[in-house]
Design a protein around this motif. Structure first.
Motif, short mmCIF file in Angstrom:
data_model
loop_
_atom_site.label_atom_id
_atom_site.label_comp_id
_atom_site.label_asym_id
_atom_site.label_seq_id
_atom_site.Cartn_x
_atom_site.Cartn_y
_atom_site.Cartn_z
N GLU A 157 0.95 -0.97 0.26
CA GLU A 157 -0.01 0.62 -0.23
C GLU A 157 0.75 1.40 0.19
OE1 GLU A 157 -2.60 2.29 2.99
OE2 GLU A 157 -3.03 0.42 3.34
N THR A 158 1.71 1.48 0.60
CA THR A 158 2.72 2.08 1.11
C THR A 158 3.81 3.04 -0.69
OG1 THR A 158 2.99 1.86 3.24
CG2 THR A 158 4.73 3.14 2.25
N ALA A 159 3.54 1.47 -1.17
CA ALA A 159 4.24 1.77 -2.03
C ALA A 159 3.94 2.07 -3.77
CB ALA A 159 4.55 0.12 -3.01
N ASP A 160 2.92 2.10 -3.28
CA ASP A 160 1.56 2.76 -4.09
C ASP A 160 1.43 3.99 -4.20
OD1 ASP A 160 1.45 0.15 -5.47
OD2 ASP A 160 -0.30 -0.85 -4.76
N ARG A 167 5.28 10.18 -9.52
CA ARG A 167 3.66 10.09 -10.41
C ARG A 167 3.33 9.52 -11.78
NH1 ARG A 167 2.05 15.26 -9.43
NH2 ARG A 167 1.89 15.93 -11.58
N LYS A 168 2.68 8.32 -10.44
CA LYS A 168 2.38 6.89 -11.91
C LYS A 168 1.38 6.87 -11.12
CE LYS A 168 7.41 5.39 -12.03
NZ LYS A 168 8.18 4.30 -12.02
N GLY A 169 0.53 6.84 -12.22
CA GLY A 169 -1.24 6.18 -11.72
C GLY A 169 -1.02 5.20 -11.42
N LYS A 170 -1.03 4.73 -10.07
CA LYS A 170 -1.95 3.78 -9.08
C LYS A 170 -2.89 3.29 -8.60
CE LYS A 170 1.80 1.40 -11.13
NZ LYS A 170 1.74 0.46 -12.06
N PHE A 171 -3.97 2.07 -8.28
CA PHE A 171 -4.75 2.76 -7.36
C PHE A 171 -4.50 2.70 -6.24
CE2 PHE A 171 -8.69 1.21 -4.98
CZ PHE A 171 -9.25 1.76 -5.06
N VAL A 172 -4.50 2.85 -5.13
CA VAL A 172 -3.96 2.82 -3.86
C VAL A 172 -5.56 1.18 -2.78
CG1 VAL A 172 -3.44 3.60 -1.18
CG2 VAL A 172 -2.65 4.33 -3.39
N VAL A 173 -5.19 0.42 -3.04
CA VAL A 173 -6.51 -0.09 -2.07
C VAL A 173 -6.14 -0.33 -0.28
CG1 VAL A 173 -7.69 -2.56 -1.14
CG2 VAL A 173 -6.73 -2.01 -3.88
N ASP A 174 -6.06 0.97 0.05
CA ASP A 174 -6.31 0.79 1.32
C ASP A 174 -7.43 0.84 2.12
OD1 ASP A 174 -8.13 3.58 1.31
OD2 ASP A 174 -6.72 5.18 0.94
N GLN A 210 -5.05 9.70 -8.65
CA GLN A 210 -5.18 10.74 -6.63
C GLN A 210 -6.68 11.56 -6.81
OE1 GLN A 210 -2.42 13.79 -8.87
NE2 GLN A 210 -0.76 12.43 -8.27
N ASN A 211 -7.58 12.03 -7.54
CA ASN A 211 -9.09 12.61 -6.93
C ASN A 211 -9.35 11.18 -6.23
OD1 ASN A 211 -8.07 15.57 -7.88
ND2 ASN A 211 -8.62 15.52 -9.86
N PHE A 212 -9.72 10.55 -7.22
CA PHE A 212 -10.42 9.35 -6.91
C PHE A 212 -9.64 8.71 -5.38
CE2 PHE A 212 -12.01 4.67 -7.83
CZ PHE A 212 -13.19 4.87 -7.57
N HIS A 213 -8.54 8.46 -5.11
CA HIS A 213 -7.80 7.73 -3.80
C HIS A 213 -8.59 9.32 -2.88
CE1 HIS A 213 -4.22 7.87 -0.84
NE2 HIS A 213 -4.91 6.48 -0.29
#
Length: 165
Positions: free
Chosen positions: A75-78, A86-93, A131-134
């Motif tokens: 999670e932290t890596a994402d 600045r790489k688009g990734k989804f964060v499953v927090d 970023q905005n979705f997160h």
């Protein structure tokens, strides 16, 4: 983390100038203490040692390399990939897991499998979209204690389509 940004601009060189105690006090408001302070220091030291603080050069890093830093999990890596490199990734927090569960996704799979499934369904997402979705999911989770307060939220009448992950 707002205070950490105000104190350091999230620049590794500025983070390394803080004593461990100063860093712990700076991140205490984000429920982050001693262990996370050391992880932040490890990350800043990594950017110094490997890239001489050159974030553009560091953008070539991949998740596997970030995961090798002591204290960094998936999670932290994402989060680092999305907000620092600045790489688009989804964060499953925890906020996204709780929200998706309230919206009807039962038995959410482990981190990487959930992440792949979600990203496959977020077509044409840009870095800013991720970023905005997160940020919106996290702000929703901070406003509504889930699952208890979900029924009081503006999303209470919504359910995800049938999900088979």
């Amino acid at each position: 983390m707002k205070v950490l940004y105000q104190e350091t601009n999230f620049l590794p060189a500025n983070i390394l100038k803080l004593s461990n105690e100063e860093l712990q006090q700076t991140i205490a408001s984000a429920d982050s203490y001693t262990r996370k302070a050391q992880t932040i220091k490890n990350l800043a030291q990594y950017f110094k040692d490997e890239f001489n603080f050159d974030i553009k050069l560091a953008q070539k890093q991949n998740k596997k390399e970030i995961l090798a830093i002591k204290g960094i999990g998936p999670e932290t890596a994402d989060v680092i990939l999305m907000y620092v490199l600045r790489k688009g990734k989804f964060v499953v927090d925890q906020y996204s897991r709780k929200l998706f569960s309230c919206l009807g996704w039962q038995n959410i799979p482990p981190y990487e499998k959930a992440k792949k499934f979600i990203e496959a369904n977020l077509t044409n997402f840009t870095l800013r979209n991720y970023q905005n979705f997160h940020a919106m999911i996290d702000m929703f989770g901070q406003k509504y204690k889930l699952p208890e307060q979900f029924k009081d939220s503006f999303l209470a009448d919504y359910q995800l389509k049938q999900i088979s992950s």
